[in-house]
Design an enzyme around this catalytic site. Structure first.
Site, PDB file in Angstrom:
ATOM      1  N   HIS A 354      -9.377  -6.230   3.291  1.00 25.48           N
ATOM      2  CA  HIS A 354      -8.305  -5.613   2.519  1.00 25.48           C
ATOM      3  C   HIS A 354      -6.939  -6.242   2.769  1.00 25.48           C
ATOM      4  CE1 HIS A 354     -10.344  -2.108   0.692  1.00 25.48           C
ATOM      5  NE2 HIS A 354     -11.100  -2.119   1.768  1.00 25.48           N
ATOM      6  N   LYS A 533       3.760   4.131  -2.804  1.00 31.35           N
ATOM      7  CA  LYS A 533       2.758   3.445  -1.991  1.00 31.35           C
ATOM      8  C   LYS A 533       3.214   3.495  -0.533  1.00 31.35           C
ATOM      9  CE  LYS A 533       3.187  -0.122  -4.643  1.00 31.35           C
ATOM     10  NZ  LYS A 533       1.890  -0.681  -4.998  1.00 31.35           N
ATOM     11  N   ARG A 534       2.346   3.091   0.362  1.00 29.49           N
ATOM     12  CA  ARG A 534       2.718   3.022   1.765  1.00 29.49           C
ATOM     13  C   ARG A 534       3.972   2.164   1.917  1.00 29.49           C
ATOM     14  NH1 ARG A 534       0.706  -0.750   5.396  1.00 29.49           N
ATOM     15  NH2 ARG A 534      -0.806  -1.344   3.792  1.00 29.49           N
ATOM     16  N   LYS A 539       5.417  -4.816   0.530  1.00 26.99           N
ATOM     17  CA  LYS A 539       5.385  -4.095  -0.745  1.00 26.99           C
ATOM     18  C   LYS A 539       6.778  -4.021  -1.378  1.00 26.99           C
ATOM     19  CE  LYS A 539       1.370  -1.390   0.707  1.00 26.99           C
ATOM     20  NZ  LYS A 539       0.364  -1.818  -0.287  1.00 26.99           N
ATOM     21  N   THR A 641      -4.541  -0.282  -6.026  1.00 31.19           N
ATOM     22  CA  THR A 641      -5.265   0.570  -6.977  1.00 31.19           C
ATOM     23  C   THR A 641      -4.298   1.502  -7.696  1.00 31.19           C
ATOM     24  OG1 THR A 641      -5.795   2.071  -5.145  1.00 31.19           O
ATOM     25  CG2 THR A 641      -7.498   0.510  -5.823  1.00 31.19           C
ATOM     26  N   LYS A 645      -4.147   2.902 -11.771  1.00 29.58           N
ATOM     27  CA  LYS A 645      -3.952   4.295 -12.209  1.00 29.58           C
ATOM     28  C   LYS A 645      -2.768   4.401 -13.167  1.00 29.58           C
ATOM     29  CE  LYS A 645      -5.573   5.607  -7.650  1.00 29.58           C
ATOM     30  NZ  LYS A 645      -5.115   5.895  -6.279  1.00 29.58           N
TER      31      LYS A 645
END
Length: 798
Positions: A354, A533-534, A539, A641, A645
């Site tokens: 991952h 998100k985290r 990110k 993911t 969505k």
């Protein structure tokens, strides 16, 4: 029991009333929302059990292969409404409750989120289990029954504060405790040789006890099992020590056990924290493998048949001890020789990677592994020696080097297949983190692009959009998401208007929720621009908040310009020990406090950061989003993911060519995706540029102004130096190239503004995104695993 022949409201009324009376001990006049929720949950669970038992019987009768999915996280969220939707009972249960003046929405929202995960990794595992059930793929999910989960996030003075989750402070109606399915998990001690065999004498042991939750698929045709392990003491209480006055030592076995299954991802910056995390990973892995072998041996005697009957998937490196543990069990407990045991293990095991970040691939010190798992350290060293002899690999490619056990390498070496989770990610695995291993073990790496279940993420989360889809293309798309492509052939002003109305209804609902929870008034006609998100530097929430500051500054300089109103929405948690991530959270909240109270700009720009982002909040927020921020540094995100969505729910993406963004852009059409930023190759080249951060900053007056405002303490006058560290980090290091992509990000956001202002164009972009999202169903992903990785057949007559 399935949605093709659903149970009547009259029968459900009787069953719910029976559980209210005889399970909860309440009559209708005195029943609380909690009582009604439990009565409905037990009623629905009863209905699932039938398909659960039938699936188990059919699996044994067929004698086929089972899938065992090992994951430290299963972010399943609320179960009740998901089960009701999959069984086709939503309208009937709503009718029953309405007759007694009870709201189904209130009942559903009374259920706490199961705190069994953190983010994408755990939500993916939950989607996979649901899709396995929908497809009739026989399997088990194995995880840990965390008493407190990750943590409950709240903000104090803008800072993240962690508190324990309390989801198990009340009965959990969906699980069945299985005290007969308990296994002893050993730790520490020493190993000696007796009669030519290694014998481990553990110094500590705990019991892993099974708690089973049925996971029902679409239309209730098949149900698999999520088996969570709770830790219990092997010795309940040392009465002699207690009576002698050593009360703490007397309770030590219970304290050790409870600690193991108390918290997801305990802080590991200390030696004791590292030990606890390693113990948790072994606890999950050993319990699962002992259970798999017990189930196999109840049917077969010849352990050489195991690879044909069990496909074991390691979700990330957390269960990487499965290789040495399976060898230990086969050799030490079942008497196989080393070569046969290793061969069996390596043909059963598969590994999902991952991350492309080398620092995120777990490493444990040899001292820690040798102390906590002395027998496994011996086995790992033997696996490593054979790996080195077979591949003649360099020292840095060994499993054990620099006094560390490299769990990614261990998982890779012991797996039959190693898969990435997006096409780009799998390709980059071969070029970066596993380049040499790919050469040593050619063909082992393959791709399985992630997906999400459309039952929860469209049908359940977005009933307004679901109605539009069904009215347009007919029923049956929920388990055949490729049918969304049919929407393109139905394009009309009416369809576009219906999609727009569904989106606005969701935005109104979310705005009302924010007003109620946070006291912030939002304009549902503004663009809802979302990044949830985290919180992690790659990110790039920092890039997003820098752009937000630049936008606020530009509006203040020219408030009369034709601005597109925006609501910037953030969500996500930072690991407790991740200082920079927590500083970014505080910065977002500090900026929000100033911007939201600026009378000159607040009608054009708002910032919202609801605390404790979880699955239930996602189900409110994602259907309301207009713009999805997928802005990670190219080459750093494995898949994502959340991006899938958002796309399914009609949000357009602004993003880099990273992870599954690449495939989303291909499927929805490049013209329907807002692309910016460097490619993965360009990122690597930029890293080789001396002073790349300073050079990029000097090319952008807007970014210089943002950093100057932070230096001056514009958003935190009570402590002006608060963000000097972040500014210095951006000027002198910028490891994830926020500065290098800033100009391109601003320019792309201008394009987004123009598109949103053109309602007809935006509506068509929304349609193209929804219609192109069918590929990203987790059903398609699981079908790929079944064919390419697990070699498992569906047991459903489809």
């Amino acid at each position: 029991m399935n949605a093709m022949n659903p149970m009547s409201a009259d029968v459900l009324r009787v069953r719910i009333a029976q559980h209210l009376t005889y399970t909860m001990g309440k009559d209708k006049a005195h029943a609380s929302t909690y009582d009604w929720r439990m009565a409905v949950s037990y009623t629905v669970r009863d209905l699932i059990v039938d398909s659960w038992f039938e699936a188990t019987r059919k699996t044994y009768e067929q004698g086929g292969k089972r899938v065992y999915y090992l994951s430290m996280e299963f972010l399943i969220g609320r179960i009740l409404e998901d089960a009701v939707i999959n069984l086709g009972l939503h309208e009937q249960i709503e009718e029953v409750l309405n007759a007694d003046g009870v709201s189904l929405l209130d009942v559903v929202e009374n259920e706490p989120d199961a705190a069994l995960g953190n983010g994408g990794l755990g939500r993916l595992a939950a989607c996979f289990l649901e899709s396995m059930s929908t497809l009739g793929c026989p399997g088990f999910g194995y995880g840990i029954r965390y008493e407190h989960g990750l943590f409950r996030q709240r903000f104090e003075g803008g800072r993240q504060v962690e508190a324990p989750e309390d989801w198990l402070n009340q009965p959990h109606p969906w699980e069945f405790e299985r005290p007969e399915a308990s296994y002893t998990i050993p730790f520490k001690g020493y190993v000696e040789t007796q009669g030519g065999k290694a014998v481990w004498h553990p110094a500590e042991t705990v019991l892993a006890r099974a708690y089973d939750t049925p996971v029902v698929g679409w239309k209730g045709k098949w149900s698999n099992t999520l088996r969570l392990w709770g830790a219990h003491p092997t010795e309940l209480f040392d009465l002699e020590r207690f009576n002698s006055g050593d009360h703490t030592a007397a309770a030590a076995p219970e304290a050790l056990a409870r600690t193991l299954s108390r918290v997801l991802y305990p802080e590991d910056t200390t030696d004791s924290g590292k030990e606890l995390r390693l113990k948790q990973e072994f606890f999950l892995t050993s319990a699962a493998l002992q259970d798999i072998l017990r189930r196999f041996l109840s049917e077969y005697e010849d352990l050489s048949l195991l690879p044909g009957k069990a496909a074991i998937q390691m979700n990330d490196t957390h269960p990487a001890l499965a290789g040495p543990e399976l060898i230990r069990l086969l050799v030490d407990e079942h008497g196989l020789d080393w070569a046969q045991a290793k061969d069996i293990a390596s043909r059963c095991l598969n590994y999902t990677n991952h991350t492309l970040l080398p620092e995120a691939l777990e490493r444990w010190s040899t001292w820690l592994v040798g102390r906590v798992l002395p027998r496994h350290m011996q086995i790992i060293e033997q696996i490593d020696a054979e790996h080195q002899a077979a591949t003649k690999c360099a020292p840095d490619l060994r499993i054990v080097h620099h006094d560390q056990v490299h769990m990614g390498t261990l998982a890779f070496v012991m797996a039959a297949h190693v898969n990435g989770v997006s096409a780009l990610h799998s390709d980059l695995m071969k070029k970066t983190v596993f380049a040499e291993l790919d050469k040593a073990y050619p063909g082992r790496i393959l791709n399985q692009t992630n997906g999400v279940t459309p039952r929860r993420w469209i049908r359940l989360s977005n009933p307004a959009l679901s109605r539009v889809i069904t009215e347009t293309i007919g029923a049956g798309w929920e388990d055949n998401l490729d049918r969304l492509q049919e929407l393109n052939s139905h394009e009309s002003p009416e369809l576009l208007a219906n999609l727009r109305a569904a989106k606005r209804a969701n935005k109104v609902a979310f705005s009302n929720w924010v007003q109620d929870k946070m006291g912030i008034a939002l304009d549902p006609d503004a663009m809802f621009d979302v990044q949830v998100k985290r919180i992690h530097e790659y990110k790039r929430q920092l890039l997003n908040i820098y752009e937000t500051i630049a936008r606020w500054n530009a509006i203040r300089k020219n408030p009369g310009a034709n601005w597109t109103p925006r609501v910037k929405i953030f969500g996500g948690k930072a690991a407790p020990g991740y200082f920079t991530a927590k500083e970014i959270i505080r910065l977002i909240n500090d900026v929000a406090k100033v911007v939201n109270n600026d009378p000159l700009t607040s009608h054009l720009l708002k910032i919202v950061y609801p605390a404790n982002y979880n699955v239930s909040m996602a189900q409110r927020l994602i259907p309301a989003a207009d713009l999805s921020e997928q802005i990670s540094t190219a080459g750093k995100e494995a898949s994502g993911t959340g991006n899938m969505k958002f796309t399914m729910n009609g949000a357009l993406t602004i993003g880099t060519l990273d992870g599954a963004n690449v495939e989303i852009r291909e499927h929805v059409g490049p013209e329907n995706f807002f692309l910016f930023g460097m490619t993965a190759d360009e990122v690597q080249a930029r890293y080789r540029t001396p002073d790349h951060a300073r050079k990029a900053i000097m090319q952008s007056q807007e970014l210089q102004d943002v950093l100057q405002m932070l230096v001056e303490g514009r958003f935190n006058p009570e402590e002006p130096t608060r963000y000097h560290g972040l500014v210095e980090h951006t000027w002198n290091h910028d490891p994830f190239l926020v500065a290098s992509d800033f100009v391109a990000f601003l320019a792309c956001q201008t394009k987004v503004d123009a598109a949103f202002a053109d309602h007809d164009r935006w509506d068509k972009l929304v349609l193209r995104n929804i219609a192109g999202s069918g590929y990203f169903s987790s059903d398609r992903t699981i079908q790929g695993y079944m064919a390419d990785v697990w070699d498992v057949k569906s047991l459903l007559d489809r």
